[in-house]
Motif scaffolding. Structure first.
Motif, PDB file in Angstrom:
ATOM      1  N   ARG A  97       0.860   1.639 -11.660  1.00 47.96           N
ATOM      2  CA  ARG A  97       1.909   2.128 -10.746  1.00 47.96           C
ATOM      3  C   ARG A  97       2.927   2.970 -11.503  1.00 47.96           C
ATOM      4  O   ARG A  97       3.420   3.972 -10.987  1.00 47.96           O
ATOM      5  N   ARG A 130       4.639  13.130  -0.310  1.00 50.74           N
ATOM      6  CA  ARG A 130       3.616  14.179  -0.294  1.00 50.74           C
ATOM      7  C   ARG A 130       2.625  14.035   0.870  1.00 50.74           C
ATOM      8  O   ARG A 130       1.683  14.810   0.996  1.00 50.74           O
ATOM      9  N   LEU A 138       4.401   7.854   4.779  1.00 55.08           N
ATOM     10  CA  LEU A 138       4.875   6.759   3.928  1.00 55.08           C
ATOM     11  C   LEU A 138       5.339   7.245   2.562  1.00 55.08           C
ATOM     12  O   LEU A 138       6.163   6.626   1.922  1.00 55.08           O
ATOM     13  N   GLU A 177       1.827   6.736   9.970  1.00 54.44           N
ATOM     14  CA  GLU A 177       3.168   7.260   9.714  1.00 54.44           C
ATOM     15  C   GLU A 177       3.238   7.841   8.310  1.00 54.44           C
ATOM     16  O   GLU A 177       2.445   7.484   7.443  1.00 54.44           O
ATOM     17  N   GLN A 202       1.369   6.289 -11.869  1.00 55.26           N
ATOM     18  CA  GLN A 202       1.384   7.041 -10.604  1.00 55.26           C
ATOM     19  C   GLN A 202       2.753   7.635 -10.345  1.00 55.26           C
ATOM     20  O   GLN A 202       2.889   8.814  -9.976  1.00 55.26           O
ATOM     21  N   ASN A 235      -5.012   8.572  -9.966  1.00 53.83           N
ATOM     22  CA  ASN A 235      -3.890   8.075  -9.160  1.00 53.83           C
ATOM     23  C   ASN A 235      -4.137   8.000  -7.656  1.00 53.83           C
ATOM     24  O   ASN A 235      -3.289   7.496  -6.920  1.00 53.83           O
ATOM     25  N   ASP A 289       5.293  -5.170  -9.466  1.00 51.14           N
ATOM     26  CA  ASP A 289       5.075  -5.762  -8.162  1.00 51.14           C
ATOM     27  C   ASP A 289       5.835  -7.059  -7.929  1.00 51.14           C
ATOM     28  O   ASP A 289       6.362  -7.303  -6.856  1.00 51.14           O
ATOM     29  N   TYR A 342      -8.437   3.293   2.418  1.00 50.23           N
ATOM     30  CA  TYR A 342      -7.734   4.258   3.266  1.00 50.23           C
ATOM     31  C   TYR A 342      -8.375   4.351   4.650  1.00 50.23           C
ATOM     32  O   TYR A 342      -9.603   4.372   4.760  1.00 50.23           O
ATOM     33  N   GLU A 381       5.170   9.418  -6.807  1.00 49.21           N
ATOM     34  CA  GLU A 381       5.086   8.390  -5.772  1.00 49.21           C
ATOM     35  C   GLU A 381       4.025   7.365  -6.154  1.00 49.21           C
ATOM     36  O   GLU A 381       3.242   7.577  -7.074  1.00 49.21           O
ATOM     37  N   ILE A 382       4.034   6.256  -5.427  1.00 44.79           N
ATOM     38  CA  ILE A 382       3.069   5.195  -5.707  1.00 44.79           C
ATOM     39  C   ILE A 382       2.056   5.163  -4.571  1.00 44.79           C
ATOM     40  O   ILE A 382       2.426   5.029  -3.398  1.00 44.79           O
ATOM     41  N   ALA A 383       0.779   5.334  -4.935  1.00 46.00           N
ATOM     42  CA  ALA A 383      -0.263   5.468  -3.910  1.00 46.00           C
ATOM     43  C   ALA A 383      -0.352   4.210  -3.061  1.00 46.00           C
ATOM     44  O   ALA A 383      -0.288   3.093  -3.574  1.00 46.00           O
ATOM     45  N   THR A 384      -0.504   4.394  -1.775  1.00 45.05           N
ATOM     46  CA  THR A 384      -0.736   3.267  -0.863  1.00 45.05           C
ATOM     47  C   THR A 384      -1.747   3.697   0.187  1.00 45.05           C
ATOM     48  O   THR A 384      -1.767   4.853   0.599  1.00 45.05           O
ATOM     49  N   SER A 385      -2.583   2.736   0.598  1.00 44.21           N
ATOM     50  CA  SER A 385      -3.510   3.046   1.676  1.00 44.21           C
ATOM     51  C   SER A 385      -3.016   2.470   2.997  1.00 44.21           C
ATOM     52  O   SER A 385      -3.752   2.469   3.979  1.00 44.21           O
ATOM     53  N   SER A 386      -1.789   1.971   3.023  1.00 42.18           N
ATOM     54  CA  SER A 386      -1.242   1.509   4.296  1.00 42.18           C
ATOM     55  C   SER A 386      -1.213   2.678   5.281  1.00 42.18           C
ATOM     56  O   SER A 386      -1.147   3.836   4.868  1.00 42.18           O
ATOM     57  N   ARG A 387      -1.239   2.335   6.567  1.00 43.40           N
ATOM     58  CA  ARG A 387      -1.206   3.402   7.559  1.00 43.40           C
ATOM     59  C   ARG A 387       0.171   3.498   8.212  1.00 43.40           C
ATOM     60  O   ARG A 387       0.586   4.562   8.643  1.00 43.40           O
ATOM     61  N   THR A 388       0.851   2.344   8.274  1.00 47.96           N
ATOM     62  CA  THR A 388       2.142   2.332   8.959  1.00 47.96           C
ATOM     63  C   THR A 388       3.201   1.691   8.062  1.00 47.96           C
ATOM     64  O   THR A 388       2.871   0.985   7.106  1.00 47.96           O
ATOM     65  N   GLN A 389       4.470   1.925   8.394  1.00 50.39           N
ATOM     66  CA  GLN A 389       5.579   1.320   7.652  1.00 50.39           C
ATOM     67  C   GLN A 389       5.452  -0.201   7.630  1.00 50.39           C
ATOM     68  O   GLN A 389       5.668  -0.834   6.604  1.00 50.39           O
ATOM     69  N   THR A 390       5.071  -0.764   8.771  1.00 53.10           N
ATOM     70  CA  THR A 390       4.949  -2.218   8.870  1.00 53.10           C
ATOM     71  C   THR A 390       3.925  -2.736   7.859  1.00 53.10           C
ATOM     72  O   THR A 390       4.177  -3.692   7.131  1.00 53.10           O
ATOM     73  N   LEU A 396       2.992  -1.286   5.161  1.00 52.18           N
ATOM     74  CA  LEU A 396       3.497  -1.050   3.811  1.00 52.18           C
ATOM     75  C   LEU A 396       4.480  -2.140   3.393  1.00 52.18           C
ATOM     76  O   LEU A 396       4.433  -2.639   2.270  1.00 52.18           O
ATOM     77  N   THR A 447       2.910  11.531 -10.414  1.00 55.99           N
ATOM     78  CA  THR A 447       2.819  12.133  -9.075  1.00 55.99           C
ATOM     79  C   THR A 447       4.118  12.032  -8.285  1.00 55.99           C
ATOM     80  O   THR A 447       4.220  12.607  -7.205  1.00 55.99           O
TER      81      THR A 447
END
Ligand SMILES: NC(=O)c1ccc[n+]([C@@H]2O[C@H](COP(=O)([O-])OP(=O)(O)OC[C@H]3O[C@@H](n4cnc5c(N)ncnc54)[C@H](O)[C@@H]3O)[C@@H](O)[C@H]2O)c1
Ligand SMILES: [Zn+2]
Ligand SMILES: [Zn+2]
Lengths: 176, 399
Positions: A151, B26, B23, B21, A154, B105, A48, B136, A160-169, A171, A158
């Motif tokens: 990370r 998957r 991100l 969006e 992950q 994960n 990070d 989430y 990818e790295i899990a994120t709970s963001s909803r939008t690119q901004t 993130l 998988t």
């Protein structure tokens, strides 16, 4: 020590060095994990606070690490020991603002994959500078290392790295 | 888009927020067609769950149409899917064992710290259920970003309406897992505390698994009535002494298996419960555990305890002595939803399980705050609220 536990889990540690050891089991073969890790330019994908690492040559790399207020600190590091597929150790070169060293081992865990253990040591400078440095890592090195290893897991398990963001901004803000 | 957001205790509002969006590769985005309010959401509504932030979008029971897919998704635009409330990667050790809610994960790395500190190891991510489980955004919204969409969502064949399959997202598999965790043997008597959706599905499932008798315990006549329609015998704990009744009804043995489908907000004026309430309101402890206590004491020697009900913290006055001396077994956990989906969808299609009886109210997403209030204030009449984005406009057309 009269037991078999790793020394980094001792109740009393040496006060002059900030030592942290974290382990995670990753369901992929040791060779694959080692290969990804050995290319230091990959580390910023899951570490990070690392903005980027430029590989200088087979043993040396240049680290650019995020600091508070949008600044960065930089140092060069050298690989001090390496056993392909099993372990890698590095150390910051003389003159680094935050002298530090790291060792990561990859131990085959059979059907469960590979145990990846990271031991990171910081030699925090005393006084005010020390506080700035502590801020630099935003959080305790132990927590930082634990999150980075999660990370890494992950990404390797998988893709990818899990994120709970909803939008690119969101993130971008989260990863800033 | 419009979405139902939490702002504090008993304060939820429909806000306008940015659309989700794609991100990660998957991911997919779904346009929600139906979403439900769950008993678990009431724990958030009552502010019993830590780590909520103002503006968090709620909802973990939802389904809809796939409108966007990432490069790694196996779904196609236009498919109808039900989405499990557990966010699981499908490739870690636990997912490999179908322990999806224990996925390593699904929960973002930083959020995992909370679970690690509280519980020793972090659990999977969940939709719309505090930052402990990932932070989430949930499904009580027009659109949702669904991570690991190649693993979670189940595609629904054409011609099966939403209401038949919506509860695959949580409460049907939860009721089923609750009965499975009771290790039912033919001829068993199973007692179920709580006739909310989870309890009612556990009752249905217990009979399908061979229970001879099911005894259902609640205090809402309407809910006990529903339990009866599946063949359960009932105890209204406001009129009857539950332990005494269970002992009489089982010939002095006690139920072979007990299921706690109540959870951390147990109702009722029992001495231990009132003490728990005082403690909860003074932040000395958040969990009121009357039902699980009573279930353990009533359970027969060597019997099985299944606890689908949600608890979050540390409790005292847990009858550890009764549990040990009688040699009981306890199984619990968040539901491994993905594991049950194919089997339960087939059972619905074959008509072996009906879930639509549960729905008492259908509202527009815009009316969600009212839905929460109704579900919270009148649990007798309100058994399940389903929210549909655009429902008001559509039913307006019809009228
Ligand atoms: N394990 C999981 O993955 C999972 C999934 C969904 C829900 N849950 C949990 O399951 C529980 C039930 O969910 P629900 O949607 O059915 O909730 P609900 O609130 O609709 O139902 C709970 C029922 O318990 C009854 N009750 C209260 N106190 C009681 C007592 N002392 N004795 C007997 N009955 C009592 C209430 O009257 C109510 O009918 C909740 O704790 C919920 O959080 C767990
Ligand atoms: Zn639910
Ligand atoms: Zn997983």
């Amino acid at each position: 020590m009269t037991d078999d536990a790793p020394s980094a889990t001792a109740k009393h540690t040496s006060p002059d060095q900030d030592l942290t050891m974290q382990s995670v089991t990753i369901g992929r073969p040791a060779d694959e994990l080692f290969a990804y890790f050995r290319d230091f330019s990959n580390l910023s994908s899951f570490m990070d606070n690392v903005e980027r690492i430029d590989v200088i040559d087979e043993h040396r790399s240049h680290w650019v690490v995020k600091a508070p207020a949008g600044k960065t600190v930089e140092w060069d590091a050298t690989v001090t020991a390496e056993e392909p597929g099993r372990s890698i150790s590095w150390q910051s070169e003389d003159g680094a603002d935050v002298p530090n060293s790291g060792r990561v081992t990859f131990t085959d865990a059979g059907a469960r994959g590979t145990v990846v253990s990271a031991t990171i040591a910081y030699d925090p400078p005393a006084g005010i500078v020390g506080k700035v440095i502590a801020k630099l890592f935003q959080r305790e090195p132990a927590i930082q290392a634990r999150r980075d290893l999660r990370r890494f897991k992950q990404l390797m398990e998988t893709g990818e790295i899990a994120t709970s963001s909803r939008t690119q901004t969101q993130l971008q803000e989260e990863r800033a | 888009m419009r979405a139902l957001a939490w702002h504090g205790k008993h304060d939820v509002r429909v806000d306008t927020v940015d659309d989700p969006e794609i991100l990660n590769p998957r991911d997919c985005i779904i346009k929600v067609t139906s979403t439900a309010i769950c008993g678990s959401d009431l724990h958030l509504y009552d502010d019993y769950i830590p780590t909520m932030k103002a503006g968090d979008i709620l909802g973990h029971e939802f389904m809809g149409e796939v409108v966007e897919v990432g490069a790694g998704s196996t779904l196609k635009k236009g498919q109808r899917v039900v989405v499990p409330f557990t966010i699981s990667c499908g490739s870690c050790y636990h997912c490999g064992k179908h322990q999806y809610s224990a996925c390593d994960n699904g929960n973002p790395a930083d959020n995992q710290d909370i679970g690690q500190e509280l519980y020793g190891q972090p659990m999977s991510g969940l939709f719309g259920y505090s930052h402990l489980t990932g932070g989430y955004a949930g499904g009580q919204a027009e659109y949702v970003r669904v991570p690991f969409s190649d693993v979670g969502p189940i595609v629904i064949p054409d011609g099966i309406e939403d209401e038949k399959v919506l509860f695959l997202s949580d409460i049907l598999p939860t009721g089923w897992q609750a009965a499975e965790n009771a290790d039912i043997e033919p001829g068993d008597t199973v007692a179920v505390w709580g006739c909310g959706p989870v309890g009612l599905f556990a009752i249905q499932s217990a009979f399908l698994m061979g229970a001879e008798r099911v005894i259902a315990i609640d205090h809402f006549p309407r809910r006990l009535e529903l339990a009866k329609t599946f063949g359960a015998e009932t105890i209204n704990f406001e009129e009857t002494k539950t332990y005494e009744a269970l002992m009489q009804m089982t010939g002095g043995i006690g139920p072979d298996a007990v299921i706690d489908a109540v959870g951390l907000e147990a109702h009722g004026f029992f001495v231990d419960n009132v003490i728990d309430q005082i403690k909860a309101s003074t932040f000395l402890g958040t969990d009121r555990i009357h039902s699980i206590r009573q279930a353990i004491v009533a359970c027969r020697k060597g019997g099985r305890v299944s606890m689908p009900a949600v608890y979050g913290g540390i409790v005292d006055k847990f009858p550890l002595g009764a549990f040990m001396e009688k040699g009981l077994t306890l199984k619990t956990g968040q539901t491994h939803v993905q594991h049950y989906l194919p089997g339960l969808l087939a059972a619905i299609i074959e008509g072996k399980i009906d879930t639509t009886f549960l729905i008492s109210h259908r509202l527009d997403l815009e009316e969600a705050p009212q839905g929460y209030k109704m579900f919270h204030d009148d649990q007798n009449e309100v058994t399940k609220v389903v929210l549909k984005p655009g429902f008001g406009a559509r039913s307006g057309d019809v009228v």
